[in-house]
Design an enzyme around this catalytic site. Structure first.
Site, PDB file in Angstrom:
ATOM      1  NE  ARG A   1      -2.471  -1.840   2.996  1.00  0.00           N
ATOM      2  CZ  ARG A   1      -3.058  -2.386   4.038  1.00  0.00           C
ATOM      3  NH1 ARG A   1      -4.239  -1.984   4.422  1.00  0.00           N
ATOM      4  NH2 ARG A   1      -2.466  -3.342   4.739  1.00  0.00           N
TER       5      ARG A   1
ATOM      6  CG  ASP B   1       3.428 -26.240   7.040  1.00  0.00           C
ATOM      7  OD1 ASP B   1       4.429 -25.863   7.684  1.00  0.00           O
ATOM      8  OD2 ASP B   1       2.470 -26.821   7.568  1.00  0.00           O
ATOM      9  CG  HIS B   2       7.857 -22.019   8.090  1.00  0.00           C
ATOM     10  ND1 HIS B   2       6.742 -21.444   8.624  1.00  0.00           N
ATOM     11  CD2 HIS B   2       8.646 -22.357   9.117  1.00  0.00           C
ATOM     12  CE1 HIS B   2       6.858 -21.430   9.933  1.00  0.00           C
ATOM     13  NE2 HIS B   2       8.011 -21.972  10.275  1.00  0.00           N
TER      14      HIS B   2
ATOM     15  CG  HIS C   1       3.771 -25.598  11.508  1.00  0.00           C
ATOM     16  ND1 HIS C   1       3.840 -25.248  10.186  1.00  0.00           N
ATOM     17  CD2 HIS C   1       3.854 -24.433  12.195  1.00  0.00           C
ATOM     18  CE1 HIS C   1       3.966 -23.937  10.080  1.00  0.00           C
ATOM     19  NE2 HIS C   1       3.967 -23.416  11.288  1.00  0.00           N
TER      20      HIS C   1
END
Lengths: 351, 507
Positions: free
Chosen positions: B61, B196-197, B259
């Site tokens: 923005r 999903d890290h 996770h």
């Protein structure tokens, strides 16, 4: 960083081995979060006068370093073995985290020890780990002695000013050892980028159209250029002819099916780091790609058959010589199936 | 020799070529971009792992010119990169950054983006792949996807377009389905990469190798030998500055739904036919389908939730959750959850699966503990033993990455006294390498188009299907949550969900 040290004069391999075990026991008793590294044994054979320089190089390799280093410093006239051993743990001080312990054995020896180096070193290397032997100051007799014990010979084929002899030595070693060549590793980013350029399916046909290869290299890195030509020839199925040396340059030809490929190696005197300085590939239909060292990566230029051009920088940090050595140690745990064929093709060009 | 269709030059290279790519980050000035994405992109550039031609377009923005965004990116990389930046590489990367300042529902954002991306293609004389990375609040996901579709930015001739979506992917099953529907109305599933890290962590990927690359484990990996499985994600920190997000989310949504269930699928899936994205994900989905969600009535006996109260962390007094800044008064958001699941399939029937996650616990650890059944008859009953415990295989995800197997050994001496000992394998001692940040691996995979480490639509919905009844039961419950002391191992109520002789692994 914690360090434990032991030293003795006129000692034996059995005593050194015993001292190492004791040091490890003591260190383990001092803290259970200390864990000995078990990655790779490195036996480095060096001239005693350059021992400090080699240690500096090994210390700068960063994250990829041998877990047990046996540094053999060769002194003219010496007939006995003096040795020291040290363990060092590079911990963060956080008791909840494991600190990894590295081991180093320094041995001072004479030239006469080198032909039976395997018998001296055998008790000091950890079984089941890959053993790498590295002799940056020549000492081929030490390498020969270690050939049955070592899994990998680490070398820099650019160290020999005679490219033909350097490639011949590698071919000899490859008969029963895996060779990791720092001159080859310096070329990895170049090979990756050339492969990437021709990877889009619409460009792959151009691989069969390559008509000229020009390689720019530091004057003492002719072997790096030859390995690059050997790689292209072996991957693309070219039949290489002999390279002719003329005023520091080399030129020759390779047969690619019905097409003849012109090959050229040009030394560039003002290159700072060893290895390649640039490469230009041209195709029969007028396409040209060049890559040259530049700030922040490799400067790429491309001319298409219609004459349109574009240029950009392929990003990547210089690994420096310390990074190359570290990469050499890491590569001892891997196998590159393309190095052997590339060396053989390079050998065919200098025979 | 390979044919021209195969590119023989890629043989033996550790890094396969990646097609030239424009990475477009929505939310380019946000926390995720600042702390994770920009540093990860820098590290890929440093290692020469980015495509030979690469540009990054940031959208957010804030109205600012390209140069100001480059300054922002430079500071973020300097502050959060895992290595000190090389100035020449950093400058080269910053030169390739462009910026569009507009809100995500403003057509100007997409016009600006389209113009820049077309310019970059034209300048290079080729069609770059485009990866749209939504590092924004979830409420913008469908807005952005829809706007990209309306302007035809979802597909491209002679190039690939991909959409990367950050968690949380929905806040319950219905919203996840609605989000999937919205994204799939514009993009094909093969174009969507749900991050999903945890799956980008080396140790998590190594679980696949441990299970399917070692013959020793597979014969034991079933209900005949395994007594129970515990998966723990414990944090010693509180909610920090994330109160606004966390108070709407809680531990179940924040950690368990994604996770922990992802870890569980990898731990318990059948061997895939190959390691292609769909083969792996097919097996993971089967696991999720085999988990029988608790009914609303079963929730109280199978799930425990709690909040941390005041306590001590790192030797300092810390406030309780309800006193944290930004938390709604009387909030019933859980900072701790423990649950017992069961799987209805041949391999795992009857094996309790325990999951727990929490904040402000006594230790930071993420691990999987596989407890084997006790031996059928114990011949060593001599007094003075510390006791024989069932073997446990512990897969440590963080902070000490590695594998540990607990065994029983004889204590030296005349008597047959025994005690548990550990056989340890620490990754750091065997590889001595710094694992890349999970985001580096995952961003590179999105550019390669390899979706193996990303969640598929049916996977996400199946995971929400497991936790949905719990959320529903909690919505209907009243009264304050049980409290546990900050810095403790968690609420004592968690012991109530354990079956038979099971115990929680000490934190």
């Amino acid at each position: 960083m914690t360090v434990e040290v032991w030293a003795a004069e006129n000692t034996t391999p059995a005593d050194i081995d015993s001292a190492l075990r004791k040091l490890l026991e003591e260190q383990h008793a001092a803290g259970e979060t200390l864990a000995p590294a078990r990655v790779v044994n490195m036996v480095a054979v060096v001239d005693a006068s350059w021992r400090g320089e080699v240690l500096n190089r090994l210390e700068r390799v960063g994250r990829y370093h041998p877990s047990r280093t046996v540094l053999c410093a060769v002194e003219e006239g010496r007939t006995t073995l003096d040795a020291s051993a040290r363990l060092s743990a590079d911990g963060t001080g956080d008791p909840s985290l494991i600190s990894v312990v590295e081991e180093r054995v320094d041995i001072r020896m004479g030239p006469s020890h080198l032909t039976r180096l395997d018998a001296i070193v055998d008790p000091l290397i950890l079984p089941d780990l890959t053993t790498v032997v590295w002799a940056p100051h020549g000492h081929h007799e030490a390498i020969e002695a270690m050939r049955k014990l070592a899994d990998v010979v680490l070398l820099d084929s650019s160290d020999d000013p005679n490219p033909g002899r350097a490639i011949g030595w590698v071919c000899h070693l490859q008969e029963n050892c895996y060779v990791v060549d720092l001159a080859w590793l310096r070329g990895t980013p170049w090979r990756e980028r050339i492969a990437a350029t021709f990877d889009p399916p619409e460009r792959r046909a151009a691989l069969r159209q390559i008509s000229r290869v020009t390689i720019r290299h530091r004057p003492d890195s002719t072997v790096s250029g030859m390995l690059m030509l050997g790689w292209l020839a072996s991957r693309l199925g070219w039949t290489p002819g002999s390279l002719v040396a003329e005023g520091g340059r080399h030129h020759g030809r390779a047969r690619a099916g019905k097409l003849e490929v012109s090959l050229q190696l040009d030394p560039v005197p003002d290159l700072g780091a060893p290895g390649l300085g640039g490469i230009t590939l041209e195709t029969a239909d007028g396409m040209m790609l060049s890559l040259d060292r530049s700030e922040g990566g490799l400067a790429a230029k491309r001319r298409m058959p219609d004459g349109s051009t574009s240029s950009w920088v392929v990003m990547g940090a210089s690994r420096g010589e310390a990074g190359i050595l570290g990469e050499g140690i890491r590569q001892a745990l891997l196998r590159d199936p393309t190095y052997g064929p590339a060396v053989r093709c390079a050998g065919a060009m200098v025979s | 020799m390979a044919t021209v269709q195969e590119n023989p030059l890629t043989e033996g290279l550790e890094r396969a070529p990646v097609h030239p790519t424009n990475l477009i980050i929505f939310g380019a000035t946000g926390d995720l971009a600042q702390r994770k994405l920009l540093p990860a992109v820098y590290n890929l550039a440093h290692e020469g792992a980015l495509p030979e031609r690469f540009n990054l377009i940031g959208i957010a923005r804030t109205d600012q010119p390209d140069d100001e965004y480059r300054d922002f990116a430079r500071e973020a990389i300097k502050k959060y990169s895992r290595r000190a930046p090389d100035e020449t590489v950093l400058s080269s990367l910053l030169e390739r950054m462009r910026y569009v300042g507009a809100s995500f529902d403003d057509p100007a954002a997409y016009e600006g983006l389209s113009t820049i991306a077309d310019e970059l293609d034209e300048e290079a004389g080729m069609a770059f792949n485009r990866v749209f990375y939504l590092a924004t609040a979830p409420s913008f996901f469908d807005t952005i996807a829809g706007a990209l579709g309306e302007r035809g930015l979802d597909k491209r001739e002679r190039a690939e377009v991909r959409l990367v979506v950050e968690k949380p992917f929905g806040h319950d099953l219905a919203s996840a389905k609605e989000l999937n529907r919205a994204l799939l109305s514009v993009f094909d599933e093969r174009q969507i990469f749900r991050i999903d890290h945890y799956l980008g962590k080396e140790t998590v990927q190594n679980m696949l190798v441990l299970r399917f690359g070692n013959g020793i484990f597979e014969p034991l990996w079933n209900r005949s030998y395994i007594d129970n499985v515990q998966i723990t994600a414990a944090e010693d920190i509180g909610i920090g500055t994330r109160a606004e997000y966390y108070d709407r989310s809680g531990a179940l949504r924040d950690i368990v739904q994604n996770h922990l269930l992802q870890l569980l699928t990898i731990l318990s899936m059948e061997p895939p036919v190959s390691f292609s994205a769909d083969e792996v994900r097919n097996e993971k989905v089967k696991v999720l389908h085999a988990i029988k969600p608790p009914t609303i009535e079963e929730v109280p006996e199978r799930v425990v939730r709690a909040q941390y109260g005041p306590g001590v962390a790192e030797g300092k007094d810390v406030t309780g959750y309800l006193e944290e800044e930004g938390v709604a008064p009387g909030s019933t958001t859980e900072t701790y959850v423990a649950l017992r699941l069961k799987m209805d399939n041949w391999r795992w029937a009857g094996v309790p699966i325990y999951l727990r996650a929490g904040k402000r616990l006594s230790r930071r650890v993420t691990e999987i503990a596989v407890t084997l059944k006790p031996v059928p008859h114990l011949a060593f009953q001599e007094s003075g033993s510390l006791g024989v415990r069932p073997n446990q295989l512990i897969l440590n995800v963080q902070p000490n990455e590695g594998v540990s197997l607990s065994l029983v050994a004889k204590i030296p001496g005349a008597k047959m006294r025994v005690r548990p000992v550990n056989m340890e394998f620490a990754y750091g001692t065997s590889f001595m390498s710094q694992s890349p940040e999970a985001y580096e691996r995952l961003i590179l995979d999105t550019m390669r188009g390899d979706a193996t480490l990303f969640a598929r639509d049916d996977e996400v919905e199946a995971a929400w299907g497991i936790v949905d009844p719990i959320l529903e039961a909690w919505e209907n419950a009243s009264g304050p949550l049980p409290q546990y002391t900050a810095g403790s191992p968690g609420p004592s109520e968690a012991d109530g969900i354990l079956l038979d002789h099971a115990e929680w692994r000490p934190l």
